[in-house]
Design a protein around this motif. Structure first.
Motif, PDB file in Angstrom:
ATOM      1  N   HIS A   1     -63.085  -4.323 -79.522  1.00 37.47           N
ATOM      2  CA  HIS A   1     -62.424  -3.469 -78.528  1.00 37.47           C
ATOM      3  C   HIS A   1     -61.319  -4.273 -77.843  1.00 37.47           C
ATOM      4  CE1 HIS A   1     -61.929  -1.273 -74.678  1.00 37.47           C
ATOM      5  NE2 HIS A   1     -62.039  -0.228 -75.486  1.00 37.47           N
TER       6      HIS A   1
ATOM      7  N   ASP B   1     -59.063   1.388 -79.334  1.00 40.30           N
ATOM      8  CA  ASP B   1     -59.800   1.985 -78.217  1.00 40.30           C
ATOM      9  C   ASP B   1     -61.074   2.618 -78.791  1.00 40.30           C
ATOM     10  OD1 ASP B   1     -58.942   4.343 -79.427  1.00 40.30           O
ATOM     11  OD2 ASP B   1     -57.689   5.003 -77.773  1.00 40.30           O
TER      12      ASP B   1
ATOM     13  N   TYR C   1     -68.737  11.665 -71.951  1.00 38.89           N
ATOM     14  CA  TYR C   1     -67.780  10.613 -72.296  1.00 38.89           C
ATOM     15  C   TYR C   1     -68.483   9.735 -73.341  1.00 38.89           C
ATOM     16  CZ  TYR C   1     -64.346   6.891 -71.068  1.00 38.89           C
ATOM     17  OH  TYR C   1     -63.351   5.952 -71.063  1.00 38.89           O
TER      18      TYR C   1
HETATM   19  P1  13P Z   1     -60.897   3.274 -74.246  1.00 39.21           P
HETATM   20  O1  13P Z   1     -61.469   4.379 -75.086  1.00 39.21           O
HETATM   21  O2  13P Z   1     -59.631   3.681 -73.581  1.00 39.21           O
HETATM   22  O3  13P Z   1     -60.760   2.029 -75.046  1.00 39.21           O
HETATM   23  O4  13P Z   1     -61.870   3.008 -73.044  1.00 39.21           O
HETATM   24  C1  13P Z   1     -63.124   2.438 -73.219  1.00 39.21           C
HETATM   25  C2  13P Z   1     -63.615   1.834 -72.011  1.00 39.21           C
HETATM   26  O5  13P Z   1     -64.773   1.534 -71.885  1.00 39.21           O
HETATM   27  C3  13P Z   1     -62.691   1.616 -70.928  1.00 39.21           C
HETATM   28  O6  13P Z   1     -63.364   1.051 -69.874  1.00 39.21           O
END
Ligand code: 13P
Ligand code: SF4
Length: 365
Positions: free
Chosen positions: A39, A55, A135
């Motif tokens: 990530h 992401d 989410y």
């Molecule tokens: P992204 O999907 O934008 O990478 O976000 C993941 C995340 O945990 C941000 O704190």
């Protein structure tokens, strides 16, 4: 091949040089049998070994597309769960340190979400009237809950499309666990703030009256990211006072005021793209995790761009930081020696409905 699993104890005491040497050797011996996903928030010492980066949405897609036997996920627990759910039966998702969780994901759990659903059911016909949207930063059993109740998963980069999908089906959304992403998404769709209510899972009926529940279009779970809550409107105001031509970009996990004061709001991948593609010699204030910001600052420096971190204090994703070179070396050596360590497995009764909610997301975005 060794017969017993290699113990972690010796890895913590390695010099940096030895540790990196062992990572390289184990990585080379695994070859195409392993793929390392990182990530954007991953620390630089680990990120340098990434085969694939992105992401959450991009990494989920990449995890489902790889055919490597071992998907070594240098992210956090929910990301490795998604990789397990989306990968084939012959593949294994590995998290180099099992303590790499997400504090926001921990702010919702199945017991509390089921209680919320039951309590909402006393006021509304939940199955007809509310789409549960989780989410992606959530445990697999919550994705499964959404799969079973006509709901869906979203990420920071597709939340708007997912909310539109949800509103086409049912009048209201229950959004968990990040109230900020939910609020910003609702605002983007033109929903007034007074039609978004915060559901506090520690209070009876979420702390809401039946009237408030009936009026709300979006019910926002009382959860947040401990990193992104550090970015404050006053940080943007003082940046703008010092640099009137400067530009501000934030992640939608930041609070509403920070998002509202920003020039751009986007996922980690979008933040990288926008700053990368910006005109030379521009100055940026970035509201997201420090490792990403430091890496981006270094990358665009040659184009005369200045990239500045939004908070005056250091705020990193301390859980993702737990994946460090010793844990990566230990994991890869064990895999190369035929010992599967730190495998993340989602049980089938959760994986099937969670996959349904993820597939709805892919189809809708
Ligand atoms: P992204 O999907 O934008 O990478 O976000 C993941 C995340 O945990 C941000 O704190
Ligand atoms: Fe979770 Fe926040 Fe870390 Fe993202 S930055 S993984 S939301 S704790």
């Amino acid at each position: 091949m060794n017969t017993s699993r290699i113990d972690f104890a010796a890895f913590g005491a390695l010099t940096d040089a030895d540790c990196h040497e062992r990572i390289r050797a184990a990585r080379a011996s695994l070859g195409a049998r392993a793929v390392i996903l990182c990530h954007h928030y991953q620390r630089a010492e680990v990120y340098q070994y990434a085969d694939l980066t992105g992401d959450s949405l991009r990494l989920a897609r990449l995890a489902s597309a790889t055919d490597a036997e071992y998907i070594v996920f240098c992210g956090v627990h929910f990301m490795a769960e998604v990789a397990d759910i989306l990968s084939g039966p012959r593949q294994m998702a590995i998290l180099p340190d099992l303590a790499a969780g997400c504090s926001m994901a921990d702010m919702a759990n199945l017991t509390k979400v089921e209680r919320c659903w039951r309590e909402l059911g006393e006021t509304l016909d939940v199955e007809e009237g509310i789409t549960p949207v989780t989410y992606i930063n959530s445990a697999a059993d919550l994705k499964a809950f959404c799969g079973r109740h006509g709901g869906i998963v979203c990420t920071s980069s597709n939340a708007r499309a997912i909310a539109e999908w949800s509103f086409r089906r049912r009048e209201k959304i229950l959004f968990f666990p990040d109230q900020h992403l939910g609020r910003w998404t609702g605002h983007g769709l033109g929903i007034p703030l007074d039609e978004m209510q915060v559901w506090d899972p520690d209070l009876e009926n979420g702390g809401l009256t039946p009237e408030q529940v009936r009026k709300a279009r979006l019910l926002l779970w009382k959860g947040h990211c401990s990193v992104h809550q550090m970015f404050r409107p006053e940080h943007i105001e003082s940046f703008r006072a010092a640099h009137p031509d400067g530009l501000v970009i934030s992640h939608p996990e930041c609070c509403f005021e920070v998002c509202r004061l920003s020039d751009h709001v986007g996922s980690t991948e979008r933040i990288v793209e926008i700053v990368r593609d910006a005109a030379p010699n521009t100055r940026w204030l970035v509201g997201t995790e420090l490792n990403l910001v430091d890496r981006l600052a270094e990358e665009v420096k040659a184009q005369g761009k200045v990239v500045q971190f939004m908070a005056p204090t250091v705020c990193m994703c301390s859980t993702m930081q737990r994946i460090d070179p010793p844990h990566l070396a230990w994991t890869l050596e064990n895999l190369a020696a035929g010992h599967v360590v730190n495998r993340i497995t989602v049980p089938e009764h959760e994986a099937a409905p969670a996959k349904l909610a993820l597939e709805r997301m892919f189809a809708a975005s």
